[in-house]
Design an enzyme around this catalytic site. Structure first.
Site, PDB file in Angstrom:
ATOM      1  N   SER A   6       0.699  -1.204   0.254  1.00  0.00           N
ATOM      2  CA  SER A   6      -0.055   0.143   0.125  1.00  0.00           C
ATOM      3  C   SER A   6       1.077   1.384  -0.046  1.00  0.00           C
ATOM      4  CB  SER A   6      -0.888   0.341   1.323  1.00  0.00           C
ATOM      5  OG  SER A   6      -1.580   1.357   1.703  1.00  0.00           O
ATOM      6  N   HIS A  31      -1.740  -2.534  -3.813  1.00  0.00           N
ATOM      7  CA  HIS A  31      -2.605  -2.444  -3.880  1.00  0.00           C
ATOM      8  C   HIS A  31      -2.851  -0.848  -3.323  1.00  0.00           C
ATOM      9  CE1 HIS A  31      -5.888  -2.819  -0.357  1.00  0.00           C
ATOM     10  NE2 HIS A  31      -5.515  -2.045  -0.290  1.00  0.00           N
ATOM     11  N   ASP A  33      -5.388   1.894  -2.220  1.00  0.00           N
ATOM     12  CA  ASP A  33      -5.841   2.747  -1.950  1.00  0.00           C
ATOM     13  C   ASP A  33      -6.699   3.985  -2.101  1.00  0.00           C
ATOM     14  OD1 ASP A  33      -5.551   0.756   0.615  1.00  0.00           O
ATOM     15  OD2 ASP A  33      -3.659   1.618   0.793  1.00  0.00           O
ATOM     16  N   MET A  35     -10.004   6.551  -1.240  1.00  0.00           N
ATOM     17  CA  MET A  35     -10.447   7.340  -0.542  1.00  0.00           C
ATOM     18  C   MET A  35     -11.265   8.563  -0.831  1.00  0.00           C
ATOM     19  SD  MET A  35      -7.933   7.216   2.719  1.00  0.00           S
ATOM     20  CE  MET A  35      -7.383   5.767   3.403  1.00  0.00           C
ATOM     21  N   HIS A  68      -8.118  -0.756  -4.175  1.00  0.00           N
ATOM     22  CA  HIS A  68      -9.035  -0.634  -2.631  1.00  0.00           C
ATOM     23  C   HIS A  68     -10.212   0.437  -2.253  1.00  0.00           C
ATOM     24  CE1 HIS A  68      -9.215  -0.993   1.646  1.00  0.00           C
ATOM     25  NE2 HIS A  68     -10.397  -1.274   1.693  1.00  0.00           N
ATOM     26  N   MET A  70     -12.688   2.748  -0.835  1.00  0.00           N
ATOM     27  CA  MET A  70     -13.259   3.095   0.190  1.00  0.00           C
ATOM     28  C   MET A  70     -13.825   4.474   0.134  1.00  0.00           C
ATOM     29  SD  MET A  70      -9.588   2.855   2.735  1.00  0.00           S
ATOM     30  CE  MET A  70      -8.797   2.635   1.022  1.00  0.00           C
ATOM     31  N   MET A 139      -9.902  -6.839   6.365  1.00  0.00           N
ATOM     32  CA  MET A 139      -9.474  -5.368   7.083  1.00  0.00           C
ATOM     33  C   MET A 139      -9.268  -5.835   8.306  1.00  0.00           C
ATOM     34  SD  MET A 139      -9.140  -2.958   4.576  1.00  0.00           S
ATOM     35  CE  MET A 139      -9.228  -1.876   6.137  1.00  0.00           C
ATOM     36  N   GLY A 144      -9.596   3.504   6.081  1.00  0.00           N
ATOM     37  CA  GLY A 144      -9.021   5.305   6.293  1.00  0.00           C
ATOM     38  C   GLY A 144      -7.708   6.241   6.553  1.00  0.00           C
ATOM     39  N   GLY A 146      -2.256   4.728   6.579  1.00  0.00           N
ATOM     40  CA  GLY A 146      -1.428   3.772   6.957  1.00  0.00           C
ATOM     41  C   GLY A 146      -1.499   3.691   8.868  1.00  0.00           C
ATOM     42  N   GLY A 147      -0.366   2.850   9.119  1.00  0.00           N
ATOM     43  CA  GLY A 147      -0.161   2.397  10.041  1.00  0.00           C
ATOM     44  C   GLY A 147      -0.430   2.859  11.602  1.00  0.00           C
ATOM     45  N   ASP A 181      -5.888  -6.775   5.108  1.00  0.00           N
ATOM     46  CA  ASP A 181      -5.254  -5.128   5.249  1.00  0.00           C
ATOM     47  C   ASP A 181      -5.110  -4.859   6.345  1.00  0.00           C
ATOM     48  OD1 ASP A 181      -4.977  -2.984   3.932  1.00  0.00           O
ATOM     49  OD2 ASP A 181      -6.091  -2.625   2.830  1.00  0.00           O
ATOM     50  N   GLY A 182      -4.193  -4.150   6.505  1.00  0.00           N
ATOM     51  CA  GLY A 182      -3.784  -3.479   8.057  1.00  0.00           C
ATOM     52  C   GLY A 182      -3.218  -3.953   9.204  1.00  0.00           C
ATOM     53  N   GLY A 203       2.033  -2.017   4.089  1.00  0.00           N
ATOM     54  CA  GLY A 203       2.177  -0.310   4.328  1.00  0.00           C
ATOM     55  C   GLY A 203       3.304   0.040   4.833  1.00  0.00           C
ATOM     56  N   SER A 204       2.941   0.520   5.671  1.00  0.00           N
ATOM     57  CA  SER A 204       4.354   0.813   6.590  1.00  0.00           C
ATOM     58  C   SER A 204       5.072   0.050   6.999  1.00  0.00           C
ATOM     59  CB  SER A 204       3.540   1.792   8.602  1.00  0.00           C
ATOM     60  OG  SER A 204       2.550   1.081   8.575  1.00  0.00           O
TER      61      SER A 204
HETATM   62  C1  DX5 Z   1      -6.075   1.675   5.646  1.00  0.00           C
HETATM   63  C2  DX5 Z   1      -5.838   1.349   3.746  1.00  0.00           C
HETATM   64  C3  DX5 Z   1      -4.586   0.117   4.258  1.00  0.00           C
HETATM   65  C4  DX5 Z   1      -2.763   1.099   4.812  1.00  0.00           C
HETATM   66  C5  DX5 Z   1      -2.271   0.004   4.937  1.00  0.00           C
HETATM   67  O1  DX5 Z   1      -7.341   2.346   4.990  1.00  0.00           O
HETATM   68  O2  DX5 Z   1      -6.901   0.107   3.492  1.00  0.00           O
HETATM   69  O3  DX5 Z   1      -4.347  -0.551   2.417  1.00  0.00           O
HETATM   70  O4  DX5 Z   1      -2.727   1.853   4.069  1.00  0.00           O
HETATM   71  O5  DX5 Z   1      -1.443   0.323   5.580  1.00  0.00           O
HETATM   72  P1  DX5 Z   1      -0.537  -0.429   7.102  1.00  0.00           P
HETATM   73  O6  DX5 Z   1       0.090  -1.773   6.359  1.00  0.00           O
HETATM   74  O7  DX5 Z   1       0.399   0.394   7.194  1.00  0.00           O
HETATM   75  O8  DX5 Z   1      -1.662  -0.734   8.079  1.00  0.00           O
HETATM   76 ZN    ZN Z   2      -6.179  -0.831   1.750  1.00  0.00          ZN
END
Ligand code: DX5
Ligand code: ZN
Length: 225
Positions: A6, A31, A33, A35, A68, A70, A139, A144, A146-147, A181-182, A203-204
């Protein structure tokens, strides 16, 4: 296990370089994201069709891309993401009124259909759709940003999905993949693999200021051995 980065924690001015670094390290799935600043509480409008189109142009068929969504109106706007070049559209079951119809539309447009559901949503909302899904995304944080921290209580949902999908496959049905994811990092990725997850969004844990993408990926791969 497939690792799908991500990019929310990337420096967006350096996005091309960051993605090159990921692909050079062996990544072949992104992936993305999306929003809308409305459906998710985080008011950030991030990746959209224009960014996705640029990524497709840069990497051609070297990478698989999912989006993804959102967003409130996935049923009305999914075509933009398909036109931008994604291979798989993942929409939230909480935000779509006729998921079966959406799957049919996506398949007619020659892209894969994915369903994602929030930590607060029951797996029973997902099971009736499995026979039309190429992928189901669990999820493990509230979507919403990352991290955030991983929510271990998703284990039960994943185990239920794993056995339902294994049964579906044994009856000759579609091989729905399970993605998570997450909050996925080197320290918990082997655990979710054991639960039955096949694709992990990271992601992070991959794009951060502590180490390079290839160093982070090496640590994740070591954890999976
Ligand atoms: C959250 C996103 C994720 C997120 C994952 O809303 O859908 O894809 O960025 O990031 P990490 O791995 O940092 O939780
Ligand atoms: Zn995502």
């Amino acid at each position: 296990m497939i690792i799908a980065p991500s990019i929310l924690t990337a420096d967006f001015c350096e996005l091309g370089k960051v993605l090159d670094e990921a692909v050079d390290a062996g990544i072949n799935w992104f992936h993305l994201d999306v929003m809308d600043g409305n459906w998710v509480t985080n008011k950030t409008i991030t990746v959209g069709p224009a960014v996705i189109k640029s990524i497709r142009k840069r990497f051609g068929t070297k990478v698989f891309m999912d989006c993804h969504l959102m967003i409130t109106n996935a049923e009305k706007t999914w075509q933009q993401y398909v036109d931008a070049g994604v291979d798989l559209v993942i929409a939230h079951v909480e935000a779509v009124s006729d998921f079966s119809k959406l799957c049919d539309s996506l398949h007619s447009a020659n892209v894969q259909a994915g369903l994602v559901f929030n930590p607060a949503t029951s797996v029973n909302e997902v099971l009736p759709h499995l026979n039309k899904l190429d992928l189901v995304l669990v999820m493990s944080v509230v979507p919403g940003k990352g991290g955030q921290s991983f929510m271990p209580e998703v284990e039960e949902k994943i185990r239920i999905l794993r056995s339902a999908i294994d049964e579906q496959i044994s009856e000759g049905g579609i091989k729905t993949r399970i993605m998570i994811d997450g909050g996925i990092k080197a320290h918990n990725i082997a655990m979710v693999k054991e639960w039955g997850v096949e694709v992990a969004v990271v992601g992070s844990g991959l794009i951060n200021n502590n180490a390079s993408i290839s160093e982070n990926l090496a640590e994740i791969e070591l954890a999976l051995k």
